[in-house]
Design a protein around this motif. Structure first.
Motif, PDB file in Angstrom:
ATOM      1  N   THR A  79      69.398   7.711  90.994  1.00 41.73           N
ATOM      2  CA  THR A  79      68.529   8.716  90.852  1.00 41.73           C
ATOM      3  C   THR A  79      69.250  10.181  90.638  1.00 41.73           C
ATOM      4  N   LEU A  80      70.205  10.277  91.368  1.00 40.07           N
ATOM      5  CA  LEU A  80      71.005  11.503  91.569  1.00 40.07           C
ATOM      6  C   LEU A  80      72.242  11.688  91.335  1.00 40.07           C
ATOM      7  N   THR A 138      74.614  17.677  93.090  1.00 41.55           N
ATOM      8  CA  THR A 138      73.338  17.037  93.848  1.00 41.55           C
ATOM      9  C   THR A 138      73.925  16.622  95.110  1.00 41.55           C
ATOM     10  N   LYS A 164      70.965  20.482  93.271  1.00 34.96           N
ATOM     11  CA  LYS A 164      69.609  19.496  93.465  1.00 34.96           C
ATOM     12  C   LYS A 164      69.572  18.921  94.901  1.00 34.96           C
ATOM     13  N   PHE A 223      68.044  16.070  97.450  1.00 33.20           N
ATOM     14  CA  PHE A 223      67.252  14.736  97.260  1.00 33.20           C
ATOM     15  C   PHE A 223      67.171  14.550  99.096  1.00 33.20           C
ATOM     16  N   CYS A 229      62.373  11.010  93.694  1.00 34.29           N
ATOM     17  CA  CYS A 229      62.576  11.303  92.082  1.00 34.29           C
ATOM     18  C   CYS A 229      62.872  12.715  91.859  1.00 34.29           C
ATOM     19  N   GLU A 230      63.183  13.111  90.821  1.00 29.82           N
ATOM     20  CA  GLU A 230      63.609  14.463  90.318  1.00 29.82           C
ATOM     21  C   GLU A 230      62.243  15.532  90.431  1.00 29.82           C
ATOM     22  N   HIS A 238      60.529  15.493  93.177  1.00 24.40           N
ATOM     23  CA  HIS A 238      60.623  15.730  94.658  1.00 24.40           C
ATOM     24  C   HIS A 238      59.391  15.881  95.316  1.00 24.40           C
ATOM     25  N   CYS A 247      56.907  11.308  87.216  1.00 27.19           N
ATOM     26  CA  CYS A 247      57.825  10.445  86.675  1.00 27.19           C
ATOM     27  C   CYS A 247      56.985   8.994  86.341  1.00 27.19           C
TER      28      CYS A 247
END
Ligand SMILES: [Zn+2]
Length: 417
Positions: A122-123, A204, A227, A229, A245-246, A248, A309
């Motif tokens: 994911t990151l 990240t 970012k 997570f 996921c992106e 958040h 998403c």
């Protein structure tokens, strides 16, 4: 919006369109294993149905608690001792005594590695360098499993271990040109506060271990422009329950391996989706020590709106604290996460502890803060705590930049209620 990699992973794993049908099959298998092999569950589930025809049927089963595990963890084990690959001992603070022990087989550990490898994609991108600030020396430890998971997906893990000297950790971060950091909120914060802006910033960050104060996420994003997570995964969950996921918007849950419920902590009854309650989980694929309707004590809720998403998985809001995370001082009840949110934004604050002292209407709060510099921040800390409590408070600020976490524990409050 990039789809969470959890969806295709789970789709492939269950080889089935119907996730709920898979969960029901696995739940029945888990119940059969638990009752057949574990002395604890055999007695705990006496007189209850052998086979469930819907997932909701599980609601008539009693909860399992941390206390049950502490009392006799071996009674939970469902495989011969020789098949146990790893035992994790969780020390509990305070007076509750016995530690919790959680047992894993090699297959159970493989489930964790598999989840880590997918969750981290994911990151991170293939080829990226991931600096791991988690214990990883012992085979099967969290850092070790993460390293294996990352290698599987072509990432470059750099195992480091817990941060003892933040300056050394920052040197490694720069010399290794780390793209991603994994570690606990206060450890990563201690690096961000001391970071040299001419050095490479991480792209990240994954914050793991217990719940994550929003105030720390904000500080990290501001300093590094990265970012951040969140991930939800205790040892009891096999280290992985879900990951953001992106977008958040909360953790997308690892539903092929776990069944989550949210219940009213007083009555034990399920609450409607979207309402807050206590997190309960059941493992669906673990063999060594399945946990069935285990009470986490964490407070959260399921998010009902669809995530951008477009995941098909259920999403749980970020954990905002534990039900035990309260303290009474005289007639006031204070929530632990509130201290995090008001104290971590203070410039240069690295960590803190709060203790209740005194008795009989004469209680006061002792707040000890670990600061980056010796600049006097007592007034700011006092003001922040004043916004939460009208009680008398004594504030001590320490300047001890070379120590992280040793001078002060995270938030530790005497539990008086
Ligand atoms: Zn999403």
């Amino acid at each position: 919006m990039k789809l969470t990699p959890l969806d295709p992973w789970i789709g492939e794993k269950i080889n089935h369109d119907d996730l709920r049908a898979w969960q029901l099959d696995k739940l029945n298998e888990t119940l059969e294993l638990a009752r057949g092999k574990s002395a604890f569950y055999k007695k705990h589930f006496e007189g209850l149905p052998e086979t469930l025809s819907t997932l909701d049927d599980l609601r008539q089963f009693p909860f399992t608690t941390a206390e049950d595990i502490r009392e006799n963890p071996l009674r939970f084990v469902c495989v011969p001792q020789g098949e146990i690959q790893r035992i994790v001992t969780l020390q509990t603070s305070g007076t509750t005594g016995e530690p919790k022990r959680i047992f894993f087989t090699a297959d159970d550990q493989e489930l964790t590695i598999d989840f880590f490898s997918v969750g981290m994609s994911t990151l991170t991108e293939p080829g990226e360098r991931v600096l791991i600030f988690l214990p990883g020396e012992t085979p099967g430890s969290v850092g070790d499993l993460l390293r294996i998971g990352l290698e599987r997906k072509g990432r470059k893990p750099i195992p480091y271990g817990m941060v003892k000297d933040p300056f050394h950790a920052l040197d490694v971060m720069e010399s290794q040109q780390a793209d991603c950091l994994v570690g606990s909120p206060t450890q990563i914060l201690s690096l961000a506060r001391r970071w040299n802006p001419t050095h490479k910033a991480p792209r990240t960050i994954l914050l793991s271990t217990d719940y994550v104060p929003a105030a720390i996420v904000n500080v990290l994003e501001n300093i590094w422009g990265c970012k951040v997570f969140n991930h939800y995964g205790t040892t009891e969950m096999g280290l992985g329950g879900g990951v953001e996921c992106e977008a958040h918007r909360g953790y997308h849950l690892r539903e092929a391996d776990m069944l989550f419920e949210i219940v009213n902590p007083e009555t034990g009854e399920p609450v409607p989706d979207g309402e807050y309650g206590e997190v309960i989980f059941t493992t669906l694929t673990r063999r060594g020590m399945p946990l069935i309707r285990y009470r986490m004590g964490d407070r959260s809720r399921l998010i009902v709106d669809e995530c951008p998403c477009e995941t098909k998985l259920r999403t749980m809001e970020k954990i905002r604290g534990r039900f035990s995370g309260f303290v009474s001082v005289g007639d006031e009840t204070l929530k632990l996460p509130d201290f995090d949110e008001v104290l971590f934004p203070i410039q240069g604050l690295l960590n803190f502890s709060v203790t209740v002292s005194g008795s009989g209407g004469d209680e006061f709060l002792l707040v000890e803060a670990q600061m980056l510099t010796d600049e006097d921040s007592t007034r700011e800390v006092e003001q922040a705590v004043e916004s939460l409590s009208s009680k008398r408070k004594i504030v001590k600020c320490y300047h001890n930049p070379n120590e992280v976490g040793s001078l002060l524990k995270r938030v530790i409050l005497d539990k008086r209620s």
